[in-house]
Design an enzyme around this catalytic site. Structure first.
Site, PDB file in Angstrom:
ATOM      1  CB  CYS B 170      -0.630  -1.661   7.652  1.00 41.55           C
ATOM      2  SG  CYS B 170      -0.777  -3.432   7.350  1.00 41.55           S
ATOM      3  CG  HIS B 308       0.320   2.157   2.611  1.00 41.90           C
ATOM      4  ND1 HIS B 308       0.972   1.732   3.756  1.00 41.90           N
ATOM      5  CD2 HIS B 308      -0.588   1.197   2.318  1.00 41.90           C
ATOM      6  CE1 HIS B 308       0.460   0.568   4.145  1.00 41.90           C
ATOM      7  NE2 HIS B 308      -0.482   0.210   3.284  1.00 41.90           N
ATOM      8  CG  HIS B 345       3.143  -4.151   4.018  1.00 45.76           C
ATOM      9  ND1 HIS B 345       3.359  -3.092   4.874  1.00 45.76           N
ATOM     10  CD2 HIS B 345       1.799  -4.392   4.068  1.00 45.76           C
ATOM     11  CE1 HIS B 345       2.215  -2.704   5.389  1.00 45.76           C
ATOM     12  NE2 HIS B 345       1.249  -3.475   4.926  1.00 45.76           N
TER      13      HIS B 345
END
Lengths: 144, 417
Positions: B170, B308, B345
Site C-alpha cells: 500500500c 492513510h 482503499h
C-alpha cells in the site's frame, strides 16, 4: 436504482482448456474470439457447424487481420494465401507466437512454437492448421 | 520541484474535473457488489471504476473510452489496471503540455506502482497447467507480474530515462513518487512520470478477506468510515493515477503552470509486524517528523493532513495516535481527513492517488471533507476532521500519509505554488 456490480470469476468464464474445437459450444467460440473481426467469428461458427475446410481458411485469414501491427500499410481486405506474415504484414516473432497460441487455444490442438517457426505465408498457415486438425483422431467427414 | 500534470481514473471520477466535483461534494464512489455469485461472501461493497470493462482475461474484449487511442499491440501486454493507468497518464501529459517527443529525450523517467494482476497471473498459470506446462501465452508474464505497468508503459511511451516499478504494497505509489522526487533532486532527470494502478476484481479483492481486512458492511454509504465508531475494515477499489513531476526551472522554461510544489518526502518503518502497524504508529510518526524536517517546515505550518486511514480498527487507531504525538501534543491542530471515506482503499495505487488529491486541494483551495457514517471513535477524538469539504479552506501546506504491509510508512509534503 442502486448501483450494483457483478465481479465474476473470469478464469471460470473463459476456460477453453484442452477442449477440441468441435466440442465447444457456439457461445464458447464467440467468447474466445471476442474482439476479433466479425468475419472471423462467422467463419469459425460455420466451420464448427458444417466442417467445410474453406471456412477454416476464411476464419484464419480474418483472424490474422487482428494481429497486423498498427501503422502497417497492408490493407486488411487484401490478405491472400500469398501474403507474407513478416514481410507484408509486419509481424514480429512475439506477435507470431501470440497468434499461434490463439489458434492452439481456439482449435484445441497443441501447437509448439518451433513447429510454426517455418511458416512464411498465410497460405502455409492454412495448410499447417488443416494438417493439425487432420492429425486429430476425432475428425470425421471434412469437406472442402 | 513542481507537479505539472495530473490524471485520474478512479472510483470517484475519470477526470480531474469529475474527481474535483466528487471531493467538493463529498460524493463517494462505492457500489454494491455481487462477488463470484456467492451470497456466502461477507464482502458486499467495492469502489468500482466506471466506463471501462477489463473484466475478461482476453484483452481483445476490453472496452475503454474512445478518447484513449490505444492499439491492440499495446493493450495485449497490459494488466487490466494498465489500461486505467495509461489513460490517466494521457490525461496528465495533456495537462502538463508534454508531447510524445518530449518523453524520449533521456531526461524523462517513469516510476510506476502496482501489485501486478493476480487475475491474469492465475489465468495464465491455469492455462499452462491445462497444457501440462508445455505451452502458454507468450505475454503471460509481462501482462501479469508486478512490473507489468512499468514494462508496458515505459516501452509504449518511449521512455529513455530512469524506469522502475515499486512493490511495497500500500505504500508502492508513495514510494514511486518519493523516489521520483529524488531522481530530479539528484539531477539525474528533469522530469518524472509517476504512474500507479491497481486491478479491481475478485483476485485483487478477496484475498484481503482472508486477513479479515475488508468491511462486511453491505451499505455503500457507510462501509468506509475511517476513524469512526463501528469501522470494520476497508472497501477495496482500483484504478489508475498519474502525476508529472518536474524540476521547477524546467517547468518554468516550458511555460507550464505548476499545480503545486512537492517540497519533501520521507519514510520510516515500524519494524513490528508483517501485516499490522505498530500500535502507537511509531514508524508513521517518524516519517511525518522526518518529512517536515526535510522540508524545513514547522508542524504549525501544516494546514491539512491527508490521512492513510483505511477504516480498519487497528490501522486508523495507530495513525491517530501518531498524529496526536506529532501535532496535538504540540498544541497544533491541522485539519485531517481520509479520502478513503469516498474512494475506498486502492492498495498500491493509494499513495499516488491521495498525493494527487493533495495537489488538487492546493491548486483548487479546498480541504477534502470526510462525511461521517457514525461518531468519531473516542480514541481519535483529538483529530480535527471536517465533515464536509471546505470549499475555501485554502490550504498552503499539506502532508500526505501512507502506510503499508511490513510497517512501511511514507509521507509527502506539498505546498501551494
Amino acid at each position: 436504482m442502486p448501483e450494483s456490480w457483478h465481479l465474476a470469476d473470469a478464469s471460470v468464464a473463459f476456460m477453453p482448456g484442452p477442449l477440441f474445437f468441435f466440442e465447444k459450444s457456439p457461445d464458447q467460440i464467440r467468447l474466445e474470439l471476442s474482439g476479433f473481426p466479425a468475419p472471423a467469428i462467422d467463419a469459425a461458427l460455420r466451420f464448427r457447424g458444417e466442417r467445410h475446410l474453406a471456412d477454416l481458411d476464411d476464419a484464419v485469414t480474418a483472424a490474422v487481420g487482428l494481429y497486423i501491427p498498427k501503422g502497417s500499410p497492408f490493407p486488411h481486405n487484401a490478405i491472400s494465401a500469398q501474403t507474407r506474415l513478416r514481410e507484408d504484414l509486419g509481424m514480429d516473432s512475439l506477435t507470431l507466437t501470440e497468434m499461434m497460441f490463439k489458434f492452439d487455444e481456439l482449435l484445441g490442438v497443441p501447437i509448439e512454437t518451433r513447429e510454426a517457426a517455418h511458416l512464411q505465408t498465410v497460405g502455409q498457415l492454412h495448410e499447417f492448421l488443416r494438417a493439425k486438425l487432420g492429425n486429430s483422431e476425432d475428425l470425421k467427414g471434412f469437406t472442402e | 520541484m513542481v507537479v505539472s500534470g495530473l490524471g485520474f481514473i478512479t472510483s470517484i471520477g475519470n477526470s480531474r474535473s469529475e474527481v474535483l466535483t466528487s471531493l467538493c461534494q463529498s460524493r463517494h464512489g462505492f457500489a454494491s457488489c455481487d462477488l463470484a455469485e456467492s451470497k456466502e461472501l461477507p464482502v458486499k461493497v467495492i469502489g468500482p471504476v466506471r466506463e471501462f470493462d477489463v473484466s475478461s482475461t482476453n484483452s481483445n474484449a476490453w472496452v475503454w473510452p474512445q478518447e484513449y487511442d490505444f492499439d491492440r499491440q499495446f493493450v495485449r501486454g497490459l494488466p487490466p489496471h494498465g489500461l486505467y493507468a495509461a489513460s490517466a497518464l494521457v490525461q496528465a501529459l495533456r495537462e502538463a503540455g508534454l508531447s510524445a517527443d518530449d518523453l524520449i529525450d533521456g531526461q524523462t523517467g517513469m516510476y510506476c506502482a502496482s501489485g501486478g494482476s493476480p487475475m491474469l497471473l492465475r489465468h495464465h498459470l491455469n492455462r499452462m497447467a491445462e497444457n501440462q506446462w508445455q505451452r502458454g501465452h507468450p505475454l503471460g508474464v509481462v501482462s501479469s507480474i508486478s512490473g507489468s505497468l512499468n514494462f508496458n508503459l515505459a516501452a509504449h511511451f518511449g521512455i529513455r530515462g530512469s524506469t522502475c516499478g515499486f512493490v511495497s504494497a500500500c505504500t508502492s505509489g508513495s514510494h514511486a513518487l518519493g523516489f521520483a522526487f529524488d531522481e530530479i533532486a539528484l539531477g539525474r532527470q528533469r522530469c518524472m512520470l509517476v504512474v500507479a494502478g491497481e486491478d479491481i476484481n475478485l483476485e485483487s479483492v478477496l484475498p484481503f478477506q482472508c486477513m479479515n481486512a475488508l468491511s462486511s458492511n453491505p451499505d455503500p454509504a457507510t462501509a468506509s468510515r475511517p476513524f469512526a465508531v463501528g469501522r470494520d475494515g476497508f472497501v477495496a477499489t482500483g484504478g489508475g493515477v498519474a502525476l508529472i513531476l518536474e524540476n521547477e526551472e524546467h517547468a518554468r522554461a516550458r511555460g507550464v503552470q505548476a499545480q503545486a510544489r512537492m517540497v519533501a518526502w520521507s519514510q520510516a518503518s515500524d519494524g513490528y509486524h508483517v501485516a499490522h502497524p505498530h500500535p502507537q504508529g511509531i514508524g508513521l510518526r517518524s516519517a511525518m517528523e522526518r518529512t517536515m524536517a526535510n522540508g524545513r517546515v514547522d508542524r504549525a505550518e501544516i494546514d491539512y493532513v491527508n490521512a492513510h486511514a483505511t477504516s480498519t480498527p487497528t490501522g486508523d487507531l495507530a495513525e491517530s495516535l501518531a498524529l496526536r504525538e506529532v501535532f496535538t501534543a504540540h498544541k497544533v491542530n491541522p485539519l485531517v481527513s481520509s479520502t478513503k471515506a469516498l474512494t475506498g482503499h486502492a492498495l498500491s495505487l493509494a499513495g499516488a492517488m491521495e498525493a494527487a488529491f493533495c495537489v488538487l486541494a492546493l491548486r483548487e483551495g479546498i480541504v477534502p471533507g470526510q462525511p461521517l457514517a457514525s461518531p468519531i471513535d473516542p480514541a481519535c477524538s483529538h483529530l480535527n476532521i471536517p465533515h464536509t469539504t471546505l470549499a475555501a479552506g485554502n490550504p498552503r501546506v499539506v502532508l500526505n500519509n501512507n502506510s503499508g504491509f511490513g510497517g512501511s510508512n511514507v509521507c509527502h509534503l506539498f505546498a501551494a505554488s
